[in-house]
Design a protein around this motif. Structure first.
Motif, mmCIF file in Angstrom:
data_model
loop_
_atom_site.group_PDB
_atom_site.id
_atom_site.type_symbol
_atom_site.label_atom_id
_atom_site.label_comp_id
_atom_site.label_asym_id
_atom_site.label_seq_id
_atom_site.Cartn_x
_atom_site.Cartn_y
_atom_site.Cartn_z
ATOM 1 N N THR A 74 17.477 6.267 -6.786
ATOM 2 C CA THR A 74 18.965 5.578 -6.706
ATOM 3 C C THR A 74 19.697 6.293 -7.559
ATOM 4 N N ALA A 75 19.102 7.099 -8.465
ATOM 5 C CA ALA A 75 19.910 7.970 -9.682
ATOM 6 C C ALA A 75 20.519 8.983 -8.913
ATOM 7 N N LYS A 76 19.902 9.437 -7.892
ATOM 8 C CA LYS A 76 20.359 10.685 -7.050
ATOM 9 C C LYS A 76 21.072 10.327 -5.659
ATOM 10 N N SER A 77 21.071 8.947 -5.498
ATOM 11 C CA SER A 77 21.578 8.565 -4.107
ATOM 12 C C SER A 77 20.873 9.157 -2.938
ATOM 13 N N THR A 78 19.688 9.480 -3.230
ATOM 14 C CA THR A 78 19.068 10.207 -2.137
ATOM 15 C C THR A 78 17.857 9.211 -1.572
ATOM 16 N N VAL A 79 17.516 9.376 -0.068
ATOM 17 C CA VAL A 79 16.404 8.568 0.502
ATOM 18 C C VAL A 79 15.366 9.746 1.003
ATOM 19 N N TYR A 80 14.193 9.495 0.991
ATOM 20 C CA TYR A 80 13.207 10.455 1.245
ATOM 21 C C TYR A 80 12.283 9.981 2.422
ATOM 22 N N LEU A 81 11.827 10.746 3.386
ATOM 23 C CA LEU A 81 11.094 10.651 4.373
ATOM 24 C C LEU A 81 9.903 11.536 4.436
ATOM 25 N N GLN A 82 8.829 10.980 3.846
ATOM 26 C CA GLN A 82 7.640 11.812 3.703
ATOM 27 C C GLN A 82 6.965 11.638 4.953
ATOM 28 N N MET A 83 6.578 12.980 5.596
ATOM 29 C CA MET A 83 5.723 12.963 6.980
ATOM 30 C C MET A 83 4.460 13.538 6.841
ATOM 31 N N ASN A 84 3.437 12.649 6.787
ATOM 32 C CA ASN A 84 2.151 13.425 6.732
ATOM 33 C C ASN A 84 1.255 13.183 8.202
#
Length: 122
Positions: A74-84
């Motif tokens: 939330t601090a970086k306003s960034t969402v991640y999608l980790q794909m394994n």
């Protein structure tokens, strides 16, 4: 001006991993859901998963459950999608989207990124 900018796509071998990022700007997304969709030529945009900004609730498509993980900073306003454990069938353009409700339907999302290509070789 609302912007969603994806990054992190690329070419990876089957069984490998990639992490996509979606940087959001231009408005407050605290009440929104952030989703990842993917699309291949000639097919409809497919829901991969989503997360709510507020409490981090997540939902995944059956096709990626156990392999993909969505998180947010939330601090970086960034969402991640980790794909394994990527598979050739995961090859697609991946899009980040923002909308008021966490649902599977792409039409429910108001804002979209430009997409980033993920290619998984066998």
């Amino acid at each position: 001006q609302v912007q969603l900018v994806e990054s992190g796509g690329g070419l990876v071998q089957a069984g490998g991993s990639l992490t996509l990022s979606c940087s959001a700007s231009g408005r407050t997304f605290s009440s929104f859901a952030m989703a990842w969709f993917r699309q291949t030529p000639g097919k409809e945009r497919e829901f991969a998963g989503a997360i709510t900004w507020s409490i981090g609730y997540t939902k995944y498509a059956d096709s990626v459950k156990g392999r993909f993980t969505i998180s947010r900073d939330t601090a970086k306003s960034t969402v991640y999608l980790q794909m394994n454990n990527l598979k050739p069938e995961d090859t697609a353009i991946y899009y980040c989207a923002a909308g008021p409700v966490l649902v599977n339907a792409p039409g429910a999302y108001n804002y979209w990124g430009q997409g980033t290509q993920v290619t998984v070789s066998s």
